[in-house]
Structures are given as C-alpha cells and as structure tokens.
Write a protein that holds these residues in place. Structure first.
Motif, PDB file in Angstrom:
ATOM      1  N   ASP A 153     -47.838  33.266  -1.217  1.00 35.87           N
ATOM      2  CA  ASP A 153     -48.788  32.397  -0.854  1.00 35.87           C
ATOM      3  C   ASP A 153     -48.522  30.844  -0.373  1.00 35.87           C
ATOM      4  O   ASP A 153     -49.214  30.504   0.512  1.00 35.87           O
ATOM      5  CB  ASP A 153     -49.838  32.191  -2.178  1.00 35.87           C
ATOM      6  N   SER A 199     -48.717  29.836   3.766  1.00 36.37           N
ATOM      7  CA  SER A 199     -49.434  28.638   3.965  1.00 36.37           C
ATOM      8  C   SER A 199     -49.192  27.298   4.773  1.00 36.37           C
ATOM      9  O   SER A 199     -49.654  26.396   5.340  1.00 36.37           O
ATOM     10  CB  SER A 199     -50.231  28.239   2.962  1.00 36.37           C
ATOM     11  N   SER A 220     -46.730  22.815  -2.857  1.00 38.40           N
ATOM     12  CA  SER A 220     -47.853  23.545  -2.597  1.00 38.40           C
ATOM     13  C   SER A 220     -48.823  23.946  -3.387  1.00 38.40           C
ATOM     14  O   SER A 220     -48.711  23.925  -4.727  1.00 38.40           O
ATOM     15  CB  SER A 220     -47.333  25.086  -2.032  1.00 38.40           C
ATOM     16  N   SER A 249     -46.604  30.994  10.414  1.00 39.17           N
ATOM     17  CA  SER A 249     -47.794  31.899  10.695  1.00 39.17           C
ATOM     18  C   SER A 249     -47.158  33.395  11.475  1.00 39.17           C
ATOM     19  O   SER A 249     -47.215  34.229  11.065  1.00 39.17           O
ATOM     20  CB  SER A 249     -48.774  31.408  11.367  1.00 39.17           C
TER      21      SER A 249
END
Length: 214
Positions: free
Chosen positions: A137, A141, A201, A146
């Motif tokens: 996760d 991000s 993060s 991506s």
C-alpha cells in the motif's frame, strides 16, 4: 541491532516478536528509522508466530531479563482474521507471563510494574493480510510507481487460479515488484534494507506510532 536467529539478547531494553526472518530484517530498518537502533532485540518466530510465541516469550522474558526490558511488542500478521490473530497473541502472553493485553495497538504494564507489553496485528486497510500488505500500500502510492504497480496487478491476476484466490496475494505483489526494483533479493526485508519503501508513508502511520511508544 540484534538479529534474533542467533538468539542472543544482550540487554536491549526493547524487544519485538515478529513472524519470520524477512519480517525481522524489515523491522530492523523500521526501528532504525524511528531512532531506536541499538536499543532493540528482535526475535523471529520462524514463520510459526502463533504456535511459537508462548514458548519464545517464556524463554526470553524471564524475570531477571525483564528487569532490563522497558517494552515488549508482538507483531503478528492478520492473515484472513485479525481478531483471531490478536486472540492468539493475547493468549500466548497470558499463558507465558500472566500479562493480559486487552486491545490491539495498546500498552499494558506487566506484573513487575515496570515492563509494558503491546500487540499489533499487521494487515492492510481491510484488516486482513500481513506486513507485506502495508508495504504494498505504501509503495504503490508513491509517485512514479503506478506503471509497475499496474503491471504487477496484471501479473497477480494472471497467476491467480480461477477457482481459488491466492492465500497471500500481497506477498506475491511484493515479490514481483522487488524482482524488478531489487533483483539481488526480492524479499520484503531485503527491499526495506535497500530503501525501496518509504517509512514516512501514511500506510505505516499506525505502526510507526505504536512502535514509537515503546
């Protein structure tokens, strides 16, 4: 920071019990990020956390040792049932040490009136999964990830049987991603050591807070 496969506690005031060796190396990096390197001993449970925790806690956390230990954290994967994982850790600490941690992500002081104990069940946003779920996760991000993230998701879809979901899909995702980003060793702990994951993060926020309270 001690690597617990050698089973040599040297008086460190912070003790972590974690699932396996790759988790151990991951948490070494996280504790160093939190400024707790040199203070922490990490005992891996050989991938049998729920079965081994009572025994390992009893062996390591003897009364004489506890005099030097400030805090003990148990970090187990949620797998498909975070409540069951917590109950397992809770029962093990109670049987081994007469310590009753009532809720996850909280701390209680043990019978010695000094050492505090806490349990953190690690998983993704849905409460299921494992430490790889948090790492995935966090990584996906990050800006610039991506395209590879989409490729990994396509790979996971392709290798998932039609009649049965993968038991630990986030482990597969992390392994596939690290096979590209850290080809020397595509395991979670090695990736953390290589700086692949951003511990700042938001995905790691609750875990950082819990460990920061040790």
């Amino acid at each position: 920071m001690s690597e617990s496969s050698k089973r040599k506690w040297k008086g460190e005031p912070l003790v972590l019990f974690v699932e396996g060796y790759s988790d151990l190396t991951f948490y070494i990096e996280l504790m160093e990020e939190l400024g707790k390197d040199g203070q922490t001993f990490i005992q891996d449970l050989g991938g049998n956390g729920r079965a081994m925790l009572e025994k390992e806690a009893f062996l390591l956390l003897k009364p004489d040792n506890l005099q030097a230990i400030r805090a003990v954290a148990v970090l187990l994967d949620a797998d498909d049932d975070d409540a069951a994982a917590f109950r397992s850790a809770q029962a093990a600490l109670k049987a081994a040490l007469r310590v009753d941690v009532l809720q996850p992500k909280t701390w209680v002081v043990g019978p010695d009136g000094k050492t505090k104990f806490g349990i953190f069940i690690v998983g993704g946003p849905d409460g299921c999964g494992e430490v790889e779920s948090l790492a995935w996760d966090a990584w996906r991000s990050q800006a610039g990830n991506s395209q590879l993230s989409d490729t990994v998701e396509g790979f996971v879809k392709d290798v998932t049987p039609h009649d049965k979901p993968l038991a630990k899909p986030d482990k597969v995702r992390i392994g596939a991603m690290l096979s590209v980003r850290h080809t020397d060793d595509p395991r979670l702990g090695s990736g953390a050591r290589a700086g692949v994951f951003d511990f700042a993060s938001p995905a790691f926020a609750d875990l950082r807070k819990f460990l920061g309270e040790m």
